[in-house]
Design an enzyme around this catalytic site. Structure first.
Site, mmCIF file in Angstrom:
data_model
loop_
_atom_site.group_PDB
_atom_site.id
_atom_site.type_symbol
_atom_site.label_atom_id
_atom_site.label_comp_id
_atom_site.label_asym_id
_atom_site.label_seq_id
_atom_site.Cartn_x
_atom_site.Cartn_y
_atom_site.Cartn_z
ATOM 1 N N GLN A 217 45.152 -21.041 22.879
ATOM 2 C CA GLN A 217 45.295 -19.591 22.745
ATOM 3 C C GLN A 217 45.235 -18.953 24.135
ATOM 4 O O GLN A 217 44.319 -18.212 24.470
ATOM 5 C CB GLN A 217 44.210 -19.031 21.827
ATOM 6 N N THR B 56 54.231 -32.830 15.121
ATOM 7 C CA THR B 56 55.223 -32.693 16.189
ATOM 8 C C THR B 56 55.762 -34.051 16.613
ATOM 9 O O THR B 56 56.976 -34.251 16.735
ATOM 10 C CB THR B 56 54.601 -31.978 17.407
ATOM 11 N N SER C 106 20.900 -23.284 11.437
ATOM 12 C CA SER C 106 21.946 -23.851 12.299
ATOM 13 C C SER C 106 21.884 -23.375 13.747
ATOM 14 O O SER C 106 22.761 -23.714 14.543
ATOM 15 C CB SER C 106 23.361 -23.609 11.730
ATOM 16 N N LYS D 237 62.801 -27.657 19.657
ATOM 17 C CA LYS D 237 62.232 -27.416 18.327
ATOM 18 C C LYS D 237 61.902 -25.942 18.181
ATOM 19 O O LYS D 237 61.841 -25.183 19.149
ATOM 20 C CB LYS D 237 60.960 -28.244 18.125
#
Length: 322
Positions: free
Chosen positions: A105, A237, A46, A201
């Site tokens: 992130q 969402t 790979s 939310k």
């Protein structure tokens, strides 16, 4: 006399990875050039091998690769392409990422967590990138993670102009699906001249993609609501947000986002929801199995091509959005 003066002119070269060659071809067509022919090999274990089939010495190189599934493989291929250009003596290397992997992130929510978006930009800088270009980063502060110029492009004009042409502007309310998208929704509201609503939310921090909708702030009764976001991943969402809007008396709900990630059950979930239309760009390739009847995909190729041209000619990228 010391030294020597070169007689050559600047040369723009566009390179594409294997993640989204169709977008690269569209961008190349807009620029009136061809994508540089490149040999790619994936070894039995790979590992990825890249070799350019033309000289790139002294070129202004733009390396386009969107970080689509499999994300890690797309990113590694992108890094190897940049390294190959650096070692082949390209004069300037611009990383073009319509969708930047790990952009979500961008901060630590709790202790012992990474800031992977910063790691991403560090990797590209180390590989040899001089500049980055991205479309609708998850948060604006990611621009400061890269130690060099960053061109942050916005798909808002493309998406908003389409929505404005399809719906009655006097009936539209722009809706942010959470507090983090309020700035994005505000830009939409300014562009369309429409009122703004916000959905409050709360996510479960221990369960990924788990969302609980609480309340709608703003007037949505009898209105056509345009839910706006930077990306659609599993669709949870948006579906829950749409249900909350209909409970508050919304007449119609349309969803618009730049990046159609559409992971897992997203296609089926959105198709079976009460959302009338889901509008995304082609920043990410959408395979046949992830496509669905309600999905509309708009091209960002003209936007990316114009930005590439402005950078190459030392023009103004900012002027594209003023």
């Amino acid at each position: 006399m010391t030294g020597m003066k070169a007689t050559g002119q600047k040369q723009l070269m566009l390179f594409s990875g294997r993640a989204h060659p169709a977008l690269a071809e569209e961008v190349a067509k807009e620029l009136g050039i061809d994508v540089v022919p490149t040999r790619f090999d994936t070894f039995a274990n790979s590992e990825i091998f890249v070799r350019y089939l033309e000289s790139v010495r002294g070129s202004d190189a733009f390396v386009l690769q969107t970080h689509s599934d499999p994300v890690n493989e797309s990113i590694m291929e992108h890094l190897i392409m940049v390294d190959a250009l650096k070692r082949a003596s390209a004069k300037r290397i611009t990383v073009v990422t319509p969708f930047l992997g790990y952009a979500r992130q961008d901060k630590k929510h709790r202790g012992r967590e990474p800031i992977s978006a910063r790691l991403m930009t560090d990797l590209f800088r180390t590989a040899g990138a001089d500049r980055m270009m991205a479309v609708d980063l998850h948060t604006d502060q990611i621009q400061g993670f890269f130690d060099g110029p960053v061109d942050h492009l916005f798909a808002l004009p493309i998406l908003a102009d389409y929505v404005g042409g399809q719906l009655n502007l006097s009936d539209i309310t722009v809706v942010s699906p959470d507090a983090g998208r309020v700035r994005t929704a505000d830009r939409w509201a300014d562009r369309l001249g429409s009122p703004l609503a916000i959905i409050h939310k709360r996510r479960d921090p221990d369960v990924a993609n788990q969302v609980k909708v609480h309340e709608v702030v703003g007037e949505v009764e009898g209105r056509t609501c345009v839910l706006v976001d930077d990306m659609i991943d599993t669709g949870g969402t948006l579906v829950k947000a749409a249900e909350a809007l209909f409970e508050q008396g919304a007449n119609k709900v349309v969803a618009a986002a730049t990046h159609g990630v559409l992971s897992g059950p997203a296609a089926e979930r959105l198709q079976n929801s009460r959302i009338s239309e889901v509008i995304v760009t082609n920043s990410l390739p959408i395979p046949e199995e992830r496509s669905f009847e309600k999905l509309t995909q708009l091209s960002i190729a003209p936007l990316v091509a114009r930005a590439v041209s402005e950078v190459f000619t030392d023009g103004s990228v900012t002027s594209l959005f003023e």
